[in-house]
Design a protein around this motif. Structure first.
Motif, PDB file in Angstrom:
ATOM      1  N   SER A 122     -16.267  -1.240  10.442  1.00 15.01           N
ATOM      2  CA  SER A 122     -16.048  -0.121  11.581  1.00 15.01           C
ATOM      3  C   SER A 122     -14.769   0.307  11.191  1.00 15.01           C
ATOM      4  O   SER A 122     -14.254   1.483  11.349  1.00 15.01           O
ATOM      5  CB  SER A 122     -16.662  -0.249  12.810  1.00 15.01           C
ATOM      6  OG  SER A 122     -15.871  -1.336  13.516  1.00 15.01           O
ATOM      7  N   GLY A 123     -13.789  -0.674  11.247  1.00 21.31           N
ATOM      8  CA  GLY A 123     -12.443  -0.347  10.998  1.00 21.31           C
ATOM      9  C   GLY A 123     -11.897   0.178   9.927  1.00 21.31           C
ATOM     10  O   GLY A 123     -11.113   1.033   9.852  1.00 21.31           O
ATOM     11  N   MET A 124     -12.690  -0.215   8.896  1.00 19.37           N
ATOM     12  CA  MET A 124     -12.219   0.270   7.358  1.00 19.37           C
ATOM     13  C   MET A 124     -12.786   2.114   7.639  1.00 19.37           C
ATOM     14  O   MET A 124     -12.035   2.802   6.783  1.00 19.37           O
ATOM     15  CB  MET A 124     -13.106  -0.127   6.396  1.00 19.37           C
ATOM     16  CG  MET A 124     -12.686  -1.646   6.090  1.00 19.37           C
ATOM     17  SD  MET A 124     -13.526  -2.269   4.750  1.00 19.37           S
ATOM     18  CE  MET A 124     -15.223  -2.616   5.231  1.00 19.37           C
ATOM     19  N   VAL A 125     -13.855   2.205   8.148  1.00 15.54           N
ATOM     20  CA  VAL A 125     -14.261   3.596   8.443  1.00 15.54           C
ATOM     21  C   VAL A 125     -12.869   4.547   9.314  1.00 15.54           C
ATOM     22  O   VAL A 125     -12.812   5.491   8.852  1.00 15.54           O
ATOM     23  CB  VAL A 125     -15.534   3.977   9.060  1.00 15.54           C
ATOM     24  CG1 VAL A 125     -15.818   5.327   9.176  1.00 15.54           C
ATOM     25  CG2 VAL A 125     -16.630   3.079   8.181  1.00 15.54           C
ATOM     26  N   PRO A 166       0.809  -1.281   0.151  1.00 17.56           N
ATOM     27  CA  PRO A 166       0.004  -0.065  -0.028  1.00 17.56           C
ATOM     28  C   PRO A 166       0.802   1.351   0.071  1.00 17.56           C
ATOM     29  O   PRO A 166       0.662   2.172  -0.656  1.00 17.56           O
ATOM     30  CB  PRO A 166      -0.721  -0.165   1.140  1.00 17.56           C
ATOM     31  CG  PRO A 166      -1.133  -1.694   1.402  1.00 17.56           C
ATOM     32  CD  PRO A 166       0.080  -2.093   1.075  1.00 17.56           C
ATOM     33  N   SER A 167       1.827   1.515   0.996  1.00 20.14           N
ATOM     34  CA  SER A 167       2.640   2.604   0.797  1.00 20.14           C
ATOM     35  C   SER A 167       3.430   2.559  -0.153  1.00 20.14           C
ATOM     36  O   SER A 167       3.455   4.072  -0.835  1.00 20.14           O
ATOM     37  CB  SER A 167       3.493   2.677   1.947  1.00 20.14           C
ATOM     38  OG  SER A 167       4.324   1.487   2.325  1.00 20.14           O
ATOM     39  N   ARG A 168       3.689   1.667  -0.830  1.00 26.07           N
ATOM     40  CA  ARG A 168       4.585   1.865  -2.209  1.00 26.07           C
ATOM     41  C   ARG A 168       3.866   2.264  -3.209  1.00 26.07           C
ATOM     42  O   ARG A 168       4.100   3.171  -4.072  1.00 26.07           O
ATOM     43  CB  ARG A 168       5.394   0.541  -2.578  1.00 26.07           C
ATOM     44  CG  ARG A 168       6.249   0.466  -3.709  1.00 26.07           C
ATOM     45  CD  ARG A 168       7.448   1.473  -3.424  1.00 26.07           C
ATOM     46  NE  ARG A 168       8.365   1.407  -4.469  1.00 26.07           N
ATOM     47  CZ  ARG A 168       9.489   0.786  -4.551  1.00 26.07           C
ATOM     48  NH1 ARG A 168       9.808  -0.030  -3.451  1.00 26.07           N
ATOM     49  NH2 ARG A 168      10.327   0.718  -5.405  1.00 26.07           N
ATOM     50  N   ILE A 169       2.452   2.059  -3.333  1.00 26.33           N
ATOM     51  CA  ILE A 169       1.693   2.343  -4.565  1.00 26.33           C
ATOM     52  C   ILE A 169       1.323   3.693  -4.388  1.00 26.33           C
ATOM     53  O   ILE A 169       1.232   4.392  -5.218  1.00 26.33           O
ATOM     54  CB  ILE A 169       0.459   1.237  -4.510  1.00 26.33           C
ATOM     55  CG1 ILE A 169       0.703   0.086  -5.162  1.00 26.33           C
ATOM     56  CG2 ILE A 169      -0.719   1.706  -5.447  1.00 26.33           C
ATOM     57  CD1 ILE A 169      -0.306  -1.077  -5.034  1.00 26.33           C
ATOM     58  N   ALA A 170       0.959   4.089  -3.117  1.00 27.06           N
ATOM     59  CA  ALA A 170       0.595   5.264  -2.861  1.00 27.06           C
ATOM     60  C   ALA A 170       1.824   6.434  -3.465  1.00 27.06           C
ATOM     61  O   ALA A 170       1.741   7.334  -3.853  1.00 27.06           O
ATOM     62  CB  ALA A 170       0.406   5.730  -1.567  1.00 27.06           C
ATOM     63  N   SER A 171       2.960   5.953  -2.972  1.00 31.97           N
ATOM     64  CA  SER A 171       4.204   6.759  -3.338  1.00 31.97           C
ATOM     65  C   SER A 171       4.753   6.892  -4.825  1.00 31.97           C
ATOM     66  O   SER A 171       4.825   7.961  -5.087  1.00 31.97           O
ATOM     67  CB  SER A 171       5.503   6.410  -2.659  1.00 31.97           C
ATOM     68  OG  SER A 171       5.912   5.248  -3.010  1.00 31.97           O
ATOM     69  N   VAL A 172       4.340   5.827  -5.606  1.00 33.00           N
ATOM     70  CA  VAL A 172       4.622   5.804  -7.062  1.00 33.00           C
ATOM     71  C   VAL A 172       3.548   6.372  -7.842  1.00 33.00           C
ATOM     72  O   VAL A 172       3.975   7.139  -8.689  1.00 33.00           O
ATOM     73  CB  VAL A 172       4.980   4.571  -7.415  1.00 33.00           C
ATOM     74  CG1 VAL A 172       5.136   4.241  -8.771  1.00 33.00           C
ATOM     75  CG2 VAL A 172       6.156   3.807  -6.743  1.00 33.00           C
ATOM     76  N   SER A 213      -4.454   4.568   2.780  1.00 30.61           N
ATOM     77  CA  SER A 213      -5.652   4.222   3.595  1.00 30.61           C
ATOM     78  C   SER A 213      -6.851   3.294   2.588  1.00 30.61           C
ATOM     79  O   SER A 213      -7.372   2.281   3.029  1.00 30.61           O
ATOM     80  CB  SER A 213      -6.407   5.056   4.188  1.00 30.61           C
ATOM     81  OG  SER A 213      -5.672   5.614   5.177  1.00 30.61           O
ATOM     82  N   ILE A 214      -6.777   3.851   1.404  1.00 26.74           N
ATOM     83  CA  ILE A 214      -7.803   3.172   0.622  1.00 26.74           C
ATOM     84  C   ILE A 214      -6.987   1.633   0.005  1.00 26.74           C
ATOM     85  O   ILE A 214      -7.742   0.678   0.118  1.00 26.74           O
ATOM     86  CB  ILE A 214      -7.476   4.044  -0.971  1.00 26.74           C
ATOM     87  CG1 ILE A 214      -8.564   5.321  -0.532  1.00 26.74           C
ATOM     88  CG2 ILE A 214      -8.336   3.166  -2.054  1.00 26.74           C
ATOM     89  CD1 ILE A 214      -8.562   6.418  -1.673  1.00 26.74           C
ATOM     90  N   CYS A 234      -8.993   8.071   9.368  1.00 25.94           N
ATOM     91  CA  CYS A 234      -7.375   8.600  10.178  1.00 25.94           C
ATOM     92  C   CYS A 234      -6.680   8.739   9.050  1.00 25.94           C
ATOM     93  O   CYS A 234      -5.659   9.659   9.277  1.00 25.94           O
ATOM     94  CB  CYS A 234      -6.840   7.162  10.613  1.00 25.94           C
ATOM     95  SG  CYS A 234      -7.694   6.824  12.327  1.00 25.94           S
ATOM     96  N   GLY A 235      -6.548   8.370   7.617  1.00 25.94           N
ATOM     97  CA  GLY A 235      -5.697   8.777   6.631  1.00 25.94           C
ATOM     98  C   GLY A 235      -6.198   9.979   6.432  1.00 25.94           C
ATOM     99  O   GLY A 235      -5.005  10.853   5.943  1.00 25.94           O
TER     100      GLY A 235
END
Length: 507
Positions: free
Chosen positions: A310-313, A152-158, A170-171, A318-319
């Motif tokens: 509820s955790g997804m929300v 996730p963090s790598r996809i977001a950064s690239v 977060s998505i 949070c993101g």
């Protein structure tokens, strides 16, 4: 170990000479672009992450049914979930190395392909004497997970601009959580608790064939659609590094630097405790609910669904909150403490005899415990800047798997011998320890501090529309006391953050 001088450092040296100063005075326009395709990439990743997470929990939530079908002990069924944790521990390091060397597409193909293979192997296991085959299929799916959790963090950064990284992360995490939610909800519906083995075989086949069909479709889509990186970088920082040659770095040294960081080491332990607790509660939820509410298999699945939804929300909120406020330490500590509080409330309301109370307390627990997951990734990225997010996420997940195994086995044994209250007390005591450790973390926000150096120019160059935007880069200033030159190249290529300072006068 590989040593090299980063192009930016060479640039600093060249600027000491008159000719270097002349070159620095010349503007160099670097095009940037945000593609609509980035949403396709992150959603496709979320979908095959969903499929893999579904396969993790699909046995545990119908533990009693699978135990009866294969004629094995409850603890043996628990291992169908714990195998995900076990295989992660030795494989994560070569996978993160491969991610740095080969990039996103190779990792995506491996993860989605293995997930598809595991789903088809399970189809061959639908016979009471073939538990070993279903365990093998689950192991293959567990190996696939190693290629998924750190992405996730790598996809977001690239693919995403620096102003939307936390939201994009977060998505990406959202898909995995949704898969767990579906895994809680669907198996009890598809595989009811019937005594006739032929009927049970039919129902299990329906679940396995459906899973394999979805996994196959997603694998085909990854082959056709998933792209390594955008043709034009999404940010000026990434564009500047793409314009410079990138050399090798020391992967081992990168890991050692992270572990030696006291704040990040505390985060590794506290993240492992929180996420390991989530894994244990999810794995043993069927056992806990049926102990107090016999015959409520469907409600056990729905309670699990409530925890995850509820955790997804919580994750998305949070993101967005982190992107807006950058309050990493405060937010992480608050959510951690509320996870501990939620676990205490869940523990002492589980046996009240009112299912609606369990739904309510499970929802509160899930909002904070599951919502914590992307917070840990992003806080880790801050503490370990400029190291690779893939590596920092891998270390956090490594800790989570270790604690997941320990907590699942320990809590399961406590529940079997002393009841659910004893098992849950064991968990919330550790969550209290994790809260204290989180409070002790020094908020050394290295990524945020580097970004503040060029805050004014960054604000002027945010990409809010699709299309190319050119900006002027007249000088590179690297905070060399903070950064290791080897990892600077990889970090800036990922585009999460940059130590590049845009010269305002040149603009």
């Amino acid at each position: 170990m590989f040593k090299f001088q980063h192009p930016g450092e060479a640039h600093l040296e060249s600027m000491k000479s008159p000719s270097g100063q002349d070159r620095a005075a010349k503007d160099q326009a670097l095009p940037t672009k945000l593609y609509r395709r980035r949403w396709v990439i992150v959603i496709l990743f979320s979908c095959y992450s969903l499929c893999n997470a579904f396969q993790w929990i699909q046995y545990s939530i119908i533990n009693n049914v699978v135990m009866k079908y294969y004629n094995v002990a409850s603890f043996t069924i628990d291992w169908l979930a714990m195998i995900y944790f076990v295989v992660y521990i030795p494989i994560i390091f070569p996978v993160t190395w491969l991610l740095d060397k080969k990039g996103l597409r190779v990792i995506a193909l491996c993860g989605c392909g293995l997930n598809c293979c595991g789903a088809w192997i399970k189809i061959a296991s639908v016979r009471p004497d073939l538990f070993a085959v279903t365990f093998f299929g689950q192991t293959v799916c567990g190996i696939a997970q190693v290629f998924i959790l750190g992405m996730p963090s790598r996809i977001a950064s690239v693919w995403f601009g620096s102003h939307e990284v936390s939201t994009a992360c977060s998505i990406a995490v959202f898909g995995n959580q949704l898969g767990v939610a579906v895994g809680f909800l669907v198996p009890p519906i598809l595989v009811p608790n019937v005594d006739d083995l032929d009927q049970l075989t039919y129902h299990i086949n329906v679940m396995f064939y459906g899973t394999a069909a979805v996994a196959t479709m997603l694998f085909i889509l990854v082959i056709l659609v998933f792209q390594e990186k955008p043709d034009i970088p999404p940010s000026q920082a990434q564009a500047a590094i793409h314009a410079s040659p990138l050399l090798d770095y020391s992967y081992i040294q990168s890991i050692l630097q992270m572990i030696r960081s006291a704040p990040f080491f505390l985060l590794i332990v506290s993240y492992g405790i929180n996420t390991g607790s989530y894994y244990a509660v999810s794995t043993l939820l069927n056992k806990m609910v049926l102990t107090h509410y016999p015959g409520e298999e469907l409600n056990a699945g729905r309670i699990g669904l409530t925890i995850v939804v509820s955790g997804m929300v919580g994750s998305i909120i949070c993101g967005i909150w982190l992107d807006k406020t950058q309050t990493y330490k405060q937010t992480t500590l608050a959510v951690y403490f509320l996870s501990f509080t939620g676990m205490v409330v869940f523990t002492f309301t589980l046996s009240l005899g009112h299912v609606w109370v369990v739904f309510l307390t499970a929802g509160i627990l899930g909002f904070f415990m599951t919502g914590y997951l992307p917070l840990g990734f992003e806080f880790g990225a801050e503490l370990t800047y400029p190291e690779s997010e893939g590596t920092s996420s891998g270390l956090l997940n490594e800790s989570a798997q270790v604690f997941g195994i320990i907590f699942t086995i320990s809590q399961g044994k406590l529940i079997d011998h002393f009841g659910t209250v004893a098992g849950n007390i064991f968990i919330f005591v550790f969550l209290l320890v994790g809260t204290i450790l989180t409070a002790l973390i020094k908020a050394d926000l290295r990524r945020q501090r580097a970004n503040m150096l060029h805050n004014t120019s960054i604000g002027a160059n945010h990409l809010l529309d699709y299309g190319s935007t050119a900006a002027t880069i007249s000088s590179y200033i690297f905070p060399l006391r903070l950064l290791s030159s080897e990892r600077l190249a990889s970090k800036a290529e990922e585009g999460i953050c940059s130590s590049i300072i845009l010269n305002e006068a040149a603009l």
